[in-house]
Design a protein around this motif. Sequence first.
Motif, PDB file in Angstrom:
ATOM      1  N   SER A  70       0.840  -1.199   0.000  1.00  0.00           N
ATOM      2  CA  SER A  70       0.000   0.000   0.000  1.00  0.00           C
ATOM      3  C   SER A  70       0.869   1.240   0.000  1.00  0.00           C
ATOM      4  CB  SER A  70      -0.937  -0.002   1.210  1.00  0.00           C
ATOM      5  OG  SER A  70      -0.205   0.065   2.402  1.00  0.00           O
ATOM      6  N   CYS A  90      -1.395  -0.742  -6.479  1.00  0.00           N
ATOM      7  CA  CYS A  90      -1.343  -1.126  -5.079  1.00  0.00           C
ATOM      8  C   CYS A  90      -2.489  -0.414  -4.360  1.00  0.00           C
ATOM      9  CB  CYS A  90       0.013  -0.793  -4.454  1.00  0.00           C
ATOM     10  SG  CYS A  90       0.391   0.950  -4.351  1.00  0.00           S
ATOM     11  N   SER A  91      -2.707  -0.746  -3.110  1.00  0.00           N
ATOM     12  CA  SER A  91      -3.810  -0.136  -2.386  1.00  0.00           C
ATOM     13  C   SER A  91      -3.411   1.222  -1.808  1.00  0.00           C
ATOM     14  CB  SER A  91      -4.326  -1.069  -1.294  1.00  0.00           C
ATOM     15  OG  SER A  91      -3.350  -1.264  -0.314  1.00  0.00           O
TER      16      SER A  91
END
Length: 94
Positions: A70, A90-91
């Motif tokens: 993340s 990605c988060s």
Amino acid sequence: MSLMINKAVNTRMIEGVQIGGDDLVMSHIQYADDMIIFSKADLGEIEIIFDILYCFQFISGLKINFFKSSISGCGVDNGLVERWAEELNCSFEK
């Protein structure tokens, strides 16, 4: 991985973050199989970090789970950080 991050900081490819008023710069913290990498709020620098992660995968034969990775910002516009997370697959963490 730490050596690759250190080399990127020493060659000024990435800056890390300055801690306090001294010349202490923190680029990453690593514990077991987890790592936190600190950088400027700059997409170019973040892309370099992801390039380092991909190189690490190639060299080591290990696999980084980017679905568990993340990106988050401190003092940075959330919309900007969220766009970067989308670009890098990605988060985003608030």
